[in-house]
Design a protein around this motif. Sequence first.
Motif, PDB file in Angstrom:
ATOM      1  N   ILE A 211       0.833  -1.198   0.000  1.00 39.60           N
ATOM      2  CA  ILE A 211       0.000   0.000   0.000  1.00 39.60           C
ATOM      3  C   ILE A 211       0.869   1.249   0.000  1.00 39.60           C
ATOM      4  CG2 ILE A 211      -1.704   1.300   1.327  1.00 39.60           C
ATOM      5  CD1 ILE A 211      -2.792  -1.367   2.333  1.00 39.60           C
ATOM      6  N   ALA A 212       1.967   1.210   0.768  1.00 47.66           N
ATOM      7  CA  ALA A 212       2.882   2.353   0.783  1.00 47.66           C
ATOM      8  C   ALA A 212       3.490   2.586  -0.592  1.00 47.66           C
ATOM      9  CB  ALA A 212       3.977   2.123   1.821  1.00 47.66           C
ATOM     10  N   THR A 213       3.860   1.507  -1.257  1.00 47.38           N
ATOM     11  CA  THR A 213       4.420   1.640  -2.605  1.00 47.38           C
ATOM     12  C   THR A 213       3.420   2.273  -3.565  1.00 47.38           C
ATOM     13  OG1 THR A 213       5.796  -0.307  -2.266  1.00 47.38           O
ATOM     14  CG2 THR A 213       5.405   0.365  -4.530  1.00 47.38           C
ATOM     15  N   ALA A 214       2.204   1.734  -3.596  1.00 49.20           N
ATOM     16  CA  ALA A 214       1.183   2.268  -4.493  1.00 49.20           C
ATOM     17  C   ALA A 214       0.849   3.716  -4.159  1.00 49.20           C
ATOM     18  CB  ALA A 214      -0.072   1.396  -4.418  1.00 49.20           C
ATOM     19  N   GLY A 215       0.760   4.021  -2.864  1.00 44.28           N
ATOM     20  CA  GLY A 215       0.444   5.384  -2.470  1.00 44.28           C
ATOM     21  C   GLY A 215       1.526   6.376  -2.835  1.00 44.28           C
ATOM     22  N   ILE A 216       2.781   5.991  -2.653  1.00 44.41           N
ATOM     23  CA  ILE A 216       3.897   6.884  -2.974  1.00 44.41           C
ATOM     24  C   ILE A 216       3.945   7.167  -4.472  1.00 44.41           C
ATOM     25  CG2 ILE A 216       6.418   7.067  -3.016  1.00 44.41           C
ATOM     26  CD1 ILE A 216       6.348   5.409  -0.382  1.00 44.41           C
ATOM     27  N   LEU A 217       3.815   6.129  -5.282  1.00 43.37           N
ATOM     28  CA  LEU A 217       3.843   6.320  -6.732  1.00 43.37           C
ATOM     29  C   LEU A 217       2.656   7.156  -7.203  1.00 43.37           C
ATOM     30  CD1 LEU A 217       4.938   2.762  -7.920  1.00 43.37           C
ATOM     31  CD2 LEU A 217       6.336   4.816  -7.702  1.00 43.37           C
ATOM     32  N   SER A 218       1.490   6.942  -6.606  1.00 42.21           N
ATOM     33  CA  SER A 218       0.324   7.741  -6.963  1.00 42.21           C
ATOM     34  C   SER A 218       0.520   9.196  -6.567  1.00 42.21           C
ATOM     35  CB  SER A 218      -0.919   7.168  -6.273  1.00 42.21           C
ATOM     36  OG  SER A 218      -2.043   7.987  -6.491  1.00 42.21           O
ATOM     37  N   ALA A 260      14.285  28.167 -10.424  1.00 38.20           N
ATOM     38  CA  ALA A 260      14.007  28.207  -8.990  1.00 38.20           C
ATOM     39  C   ALA A 260      12.671  27.552  -8.672  1.00 38.20           C
ATOM     40  CB  ALA A 260      14.027  29.655  -8.501  1.00 38.20           C
ATOM     41  N   ALA A 261      11.653  27.828  -9.487  1.00 36.31           N
ATOM     42  CA  ALA A 261      10.350  27.193  -9.288  1.00 36.31           C
ATOM     43  C   ALA A 261      10.426  25.688  -9.511  1.00 36.31           C
ATOM     44  CB  ALA A 261       9.322  27.818 -10.227  1.00 36.31           C
ATOM     45  N   ALA A 262      11.192  25.267 -10.517  1.00 37.55           N
ATOM     46  CA  ALA A 262      11.356  23.828 -10.758  1.00 37.55           C
ATOM     47  C   ALA A 262      12.065  23.157  -9.593  1.00 37.55           C
ATOM     48  CB  ALA A 262      12.133  23.610 -12.052  1.00 37.55           C
ATOM     49  N   THR A 263      13.016  23.847  -8.972  1.00 37.89           N
ATOM     50  CA  THR A 263      13.697  23.296  -7.801  1.00 37.89           C
ATOM     51  C   THR A 263      12.732  23.141  -6.639  1.00 37.89           C
ATOM     52  OG1 THR A 263      15.756  24.363  -8.514  1.00 37.89           O
ATOM     53  CG2 THR A 263      15.626  23.621  -6.227  1.00 37.89           C
ATOM     54  N   VAL A 264      11.858  24.135  -6.458  1.00 31.95           N
ATOM     55  CA  VAL A 264      10.861  24.050  -5.395  1.00 31.95           C
ATOM     56  C   VAL A 264       9.930  22.861  -5.608  1.00 31.95           C
ATOM     57  CG1 VAL A 264       8.889  25.242  -4.349  1.00 31.95           C
ATOM     58  CG2 VAL A 264      10.967  26.516  -4.901  1.00 31.95           C
ATOM     59  N   VAL A 265       9.611  22.557  -6.857  1.00 33.68           N
ATOM     60  CA  VAL A 265       8.754  21.408  -7.160  1.00 33.68           C
ATOM     61  C   VAL A 265       9.495  20.093  -6.949  1.00 33.68           C
ATOM     62  CG1 VAL A 265       7.465  20.251  -8.991  1.00 33.68           C
ATOM     63  CG2 VAL A 265       7.352  22.715  -8.771  1.00 33.68           C
ATOM     64  N   THR A 266      10.767  20.050  -7.301  1.00 33.73           N
ATOM     65  CA  THR A 266      11.517  18.792  -7.323  1.00 33.73           C
ATOM     66  C   THR A 266      11.966  18.350  -5.938  1.00 33.73           C
ATOM     67  OG1 THR A 266      12.315  19.379  -9.532  1.00 33.73           O
ATOM     68  CG2 THR A 266      13.484  17.626  -8.376  1.00 33.73           C
ATOM     69  N   ILE A 267      12.377  19.278  -5.097  1.00 33.76           N
ATOM     70  CA  ILE A 267      12.976  18.916  -3.812  1.00 33.76           C
ATOM     71  C   ILE A 267      12.034  18.092  -2.931  1.00 33.76           C
ATOM     72  CG2 ILE A 267      13.756  19.892  -1.616  1.00 33.76           C
ATOM     73  CD1 ILE A 267      15.285  21.978  -3.155  1.00 33.76           C
ATOM     74  N   PRO A 268      10.753  18.468  -2.745  1.00 35.17           N
ATOM     75  CA  PRO A 268       9.893  17.620  -1.898  1.00 35.17           C
ATOM     76  C   PRO A 268       9.758  16.190  -2.392  1.00 35.17           C
ATOM     77  CG  PRO A 268       8.881  19.765  -2.268  1.00 35.17           C
ATOM     78  CD  PRO A 268      10.057  19.686  -3.189  1.00 35.17           C
ATOM     79  N   ILE A 269       9.630  16.016  -3.709  1.00 34.87           N
ATOM     80  CA  ILE A 269       9.489  14.667  -4.249  1.00 34.87           C
ATOM     81  C   ILE A 269      10.782  13.870  -4.069  1.00 34.87           C
ATOM     82  CG2 ILE A 269       9.236  13.395  -6.406  1.00 34.87           C
ATOM     83  CD1 ILE A 269       6.647  14.347  -5.165  1.00 34.87           C
ATOM     84  N   MET A 270      11.932  14.517  -4.240  1.00 33.82           N
ATOM     85  CA  MET A 270      13.199  13.828  -4.047  1.00 33.82           C
ATOM     86  C   MET A 270      13.360  13.397  -2.602  1.00 33.82           C
ATOM     87  SD  MET A 270      15.875  15.957  -6.445  1.00 33.82           S
ATOM     88  CE  MET A 270      17.185  14.808  -6.024  1.00 33.82           C
ATOM     89  N   ILE A 271      12.931  14.217  -1.658  1.00 28.37           N
ATOM     90  CA  ILE A 271      13.017  13.856  -0.243  1.00 28.37           C
ATOM     91  C   ILE A 271      12.094  12.679   0.061  1.00 28.37           C
ATOM     92  CG2 ILE A 271      12.553  14.668   2.105  1.00 28.37           C
ATOM     93  CD1 ILE A 271      13.420  17.452   1.208  1.00 28.37           C
ATOM     94  N   ILE A 272      10.871  12.731  -0.475  1.00 26.74           N
ATOM     95  CA  ILE A 272       9.935  11.625  -0.255  1.00 26.74           C
ATOM     96  C   ILE A 272      10.477  10.323  -0.844  1.00 26.74           C
ATOM     97  CG2 ILE A 272       7.652  10.748  -0.877  1.00 26.74           C
ATOM     98  CD1 ILE A 272       6.619  13.606  -0.706  1.00 26.74           C
ATOM     99  N   ALA A 273      11.006  10.386  -2.067  1.00 27.59           N
ATOM    100  CA  ALA A 273      11.546   9.187  -2.711  1.00 27.59           C
ATOM    101  C   ALA A 273      12.769   8.665  -1.968  1.00 27.59           C
ATOM    102  CB  ALA A 273      11.906   9.493  -4.161  1.00 27.59           C
ATOM    103  N   LEU A 274      13.585   9.567  -1.401  1.00 30.57           N
ATOM    104  CA  LEU A 274      14.790   9.144  -0.695  1.00 30.57           C
ATOM    105  C   LEU A 274      14.459   8.381   0.577  1.00 30.57           C
ATOM    106  CD1 LEU A 274      17.907   9.279  -0.504  1.00 30.57           C
ATOM    107  CD2 LEU A 274      17.624  11.425   0.764  1.00 30.57           C
TER     108      LEU A 274
END
Length: 291
Positions: A211-218, A260-274
């Motif tokens: 469930i965690a896998t499916a939720g994270i990818l979604s 700068a806006a693209a960095t703001v979008v990317t950083i949260p997802i990279m942290i979640i994926a890490l």
Amino acid sequence: MTVMTDSPAPTTNRAPRRRKPLGTRAYKVFRVVALIVVVLFLLAPLFWMLLASLKTNVDIYDTAKALVFSPTFENYANVLQRNNYFVFVVNSFWVAFVSTALSIVLGVPAAYAMSRFTMHRSALVVLMARVIPGVSLLVPWYYVFSNLRMVGKFEVLILSHMFVALPLIVYIMMSYFDSLPLELEESAEVDGLTPIGAFRLITLPLAVSGIATAGILSFIFSWNNFMFALVLSGAKTKTLPVAIFDFVSYASIDWGGLMAAATVVTIPIMIIALFTQKYIVSGLTAGATKG
């Protein structure tokens, strides 16, 4: 009289070291070099994006200042303060969270039923829903929701994201439930639990990683989605990917603000994926050990 003679010391026959075959060593070198090339290929755009977000537009176009330049945080101030990007961050998080939560609530029981009762036709429909590109449905969606006067509301964005998230969750969880032994549920039913109780108390806790896998990818899909939000969102429901598009105008492009806006979008997802990569790997490989 016996004459004592020095007996030669016993010699130990040491086995010669076996050198690794040339093919094996060449393969290891090739693997390391290929890994380095792939990592550099994937990280180079992110590295350039981060550097560009700390430059002025003049410095971005100056090749002499590709690596050596005077950093500035004016682009981030423009993104976070003047353009009020925190509102867009909240919008993106709300749409991604609600669409993912609703998809899990609907998709996990559906995947369990398809797995345990071998509903092949329903599984085929889910697979077809995954194959159909969501972009092809944008025009019908816009026509229907505009007649219902719902375009620009959060409900439309959530429903459109669920169209992709729900089949994804069902597809992943079906493989995960197939990997769980049926004997556990049968033993629970022998002890007095109903089928629903066995699912809720036995199977569901074992499926947490799936469930965690499916939720994270979604969640990642919803966070990064651009096309649905571009067509169906409004001024108050604009998400981050659409807000980034504001830096692109007909006459020019504000590359510094855009990066700068693209960095703001990317950083949260990279942290979640890490921090959740172990759940993603374990969930995606769960069905591979069946049998």
